[in-house]
Every structure is written in C-alpha cells, then in structure tokens.
Design a protein around this motif. Structure first.
Motif, PDB file in Angstrom:
ATOM      1  N   PHE A 185       1.076  18.238 -19.864  1.00 15.95           N
ATOM      2  CA  PHE A 185       1.477  17.782 -18.533  1.00 15.95           C
ATOM      3  C   PHE A 185       1.349  18.933 -17.553  1.00 15.95           C
ATOM      4  N   THR A 186       1.278  18.582 -16.274  1.00 16.62           N
ATOM      5  CA  THR A 186       1.179  19.599 -15.237  1.00 16.62           C
ATOM      6  C   THR A 186       2.047  19.222 -14.055  1.00 16.62           C
ATOM      7  N   ALA A 206       5.851  15.638 -12.148  1.00 18.80           N
ATOM      8  CA  ALA A 206       4.639  16.057 -12.840  1.00 18.80           C
ATOM      9  C   ALA A 206       3.875  14.847 -13.356  1.00 18.80           C
ATOM     10  N   ALA A 207       2.702  15.124 -13.905  1.00 16.19           N
ATOM     11  CA  ALA A 207       1.870  14.066 -14.480  1.00 16.19           C
ATOM     12  C   ALA A 207       1.395  14.485 -15.868  1.00 16.19           C
ATOM     13  N   ARG A 234      11.448   8.937 -14.338  1.00 16.39           N
ATOM     14  CA  ARG A 234      10.245   8.319 -14.917  1.00 16.39           C
ATOM     15  C   ARG A 234       9.734   9.203 -16.046  1.00 16.39           C
ATOM     16  N   LEU A 235       9.441   8.582 -17.160  1.00 16.95           N
ATOM     17  CA  LEU A 235       8.793   9.264 -18.273  1.00 16.95           C
ATOM     18  C   LEU A 235       7.829   8.257 -18.868  1.00 16.95           C
ATOM     19  N   GLU A 236       6.581   8.386 -18.456  1.00 17.39           N
ATOM     20  CA  GLU A 236       5.520   7.485 -18.888  1.00 17.39           C
ATOM     21  C   GLU A 236       4.536   8.291 -19.735  1.00 17.39           C
ATOM     22  N   ALA A 237       4.815   8.354 -21.022  1.00 16.66           N
ATOM     23  CA  ALA A 237       4.047   9.208 -21.929  1.00 16.66           C
ATOM     24  C   ALA A 237       2.690   8.585 -22.233  1.00 16.66           C
ATOM     25  N   ARG A 238       1.792   8.742 -21.260  1.00 16.59           N
ATOM     26  CA  ARG A 238       0.402   8.285 -21.377  1.00 16.59           C
ATOM     27  C   ARG A 238      -0.414   9.119 -20.396  1.00 16.59           C
ATOM     28  N   ASP A 252       1.514  15.856  -8.643  1.00 24.72           N
ATOM     29  CA  ASP A 252       2.770  15.140  -8.831  1.00 24.72           C
ATOM     30  C   ASP A 252       2.530  13.790  -9.502  1.00 24.72           C
ATOM     31  N   SER A 253       3.596  13.028  -9.642  1.00 30.99           N
ATOM     32  CA  SER A 253       3.514  11.745 -10.351  1.00 30.99           C
ATOM     33  C   SER A 253       2.671  10.711  -9.615  1.00 30.99           C
TER      34      SER A 253
END
Length: 158
Positions: free
Chosen positions: A84-85, A71-72, A45-49, A89-90
C-alpha cells in the motif's frame, strides 16, 4: 532493498499465516493493533484489493478521532503479500502525506513455528527515509508488529 531509501523490519509471529492475513484484512482486527497503544484506531475503510482504500483515524483519548492515514492498496496477493502507499489517497489522487510519503510492502511466508513477517517501507529520497527513521520507524512499526503478533498469537493459543 535499497539501504539509502528503504527501512525494514522482520519478525517471526508464532501464529498461522492465515491468522496474520486476517489481522491485516479484517477491519475490526486491524483496528486492534494498527496504532501504538494507548492510541486508539478507527478504520473508516479497509478494502484489501488492488486499488482499494485504507483509511484510518486515531484518538489519544478514545473520544476525539482525527485523520491518520488515507492510502491505497497497490498489490494484494492473498495470504502472501500486501503493498500500500500513502503517496496516493483512497480516491487515487496524488497526496503529500505527513510526515512522509511511503510505499509499504508486507510479505508473509510459512515457517514451522508460525509466520515469517517482513516489512519493507520504500521512500522517494534519502531525506524522506532519514525523516521516517528519525521519527521512530523502528519503535513505531516495531510496536505495532508486536501488537499484531500478540493479538494473533493469543487467538492461536498454545
């Protein structure tokens, strides 16, 4: 920047800022450079928001994949900044990631010869910063930054 808590990296990438941004926000492009070769990255998952997930796995042999990062994203300012950190978690649950909890900030600015690429990785205490440095922050983040630069500079051409 707090030198007791933070680690940094800066590099000029000889490609347009939009290309660097796309390498950070497109899962297929991200997978090509995110882990030091010869390790292979798989992006789940890569949700760049803001609030979006960054979940990756890695493989030493390209066959068996194990968890790498859950990460989130905290901040996503298009073409300018990503934060991001892995401390949450996600699913937005508190996490205790190995080897250290961190918050990473990526800042992109235009330069006549490409993109100024700056990374600031924040840690919660001096021991976590020291551990990250001892584990090879400079080599690890330096290697993936070089891989990122190579991939976007190759696309940008001469």
């Amino acid at each position: 920047m707090n030198p007791d808590l933070d680690l940094t990296l800066q590099r000029v990438i000889r490609a347009p800022r939009a290309a660097v941004w796309k390498a950070w926000t497109d899962p297929d492009r991200f997978a090509k450079w995110w882990l030091p070769a010869p390790a292979v990255c798989r992006v789940d998952r890569l949700e760049a928001r803001p609030g979006g997930a960054l979940v990756t796995r890695y493989s030493e042999d390209g066959v068996a994949f194990v968890p790498h990062m859950d990460a989130a994203f905290l901040v996503v300012d298009e073409l300018e900044r990503i934060v991001f950190t892995n401390a949450i978690d996600s699913s937005w649950r508190p996490a205790t990631p190995a080897p250290v909890a961190m918050t990473a900030e990526i800042v992109l600015t235009d330069r006549p010869d490409g993109t100024d690429y700056r990374v600031l990785v924040r840690h919660g205490d001096p021991a976590a910063r020291a551990r990250h440095e001892e584990l090879g922050f400079a080599d690890g983040w330096g290697t993936v930054t070089s891989q990122l630069a190579h991939s976007v500079e190759e696309e940008a051409g001469p």
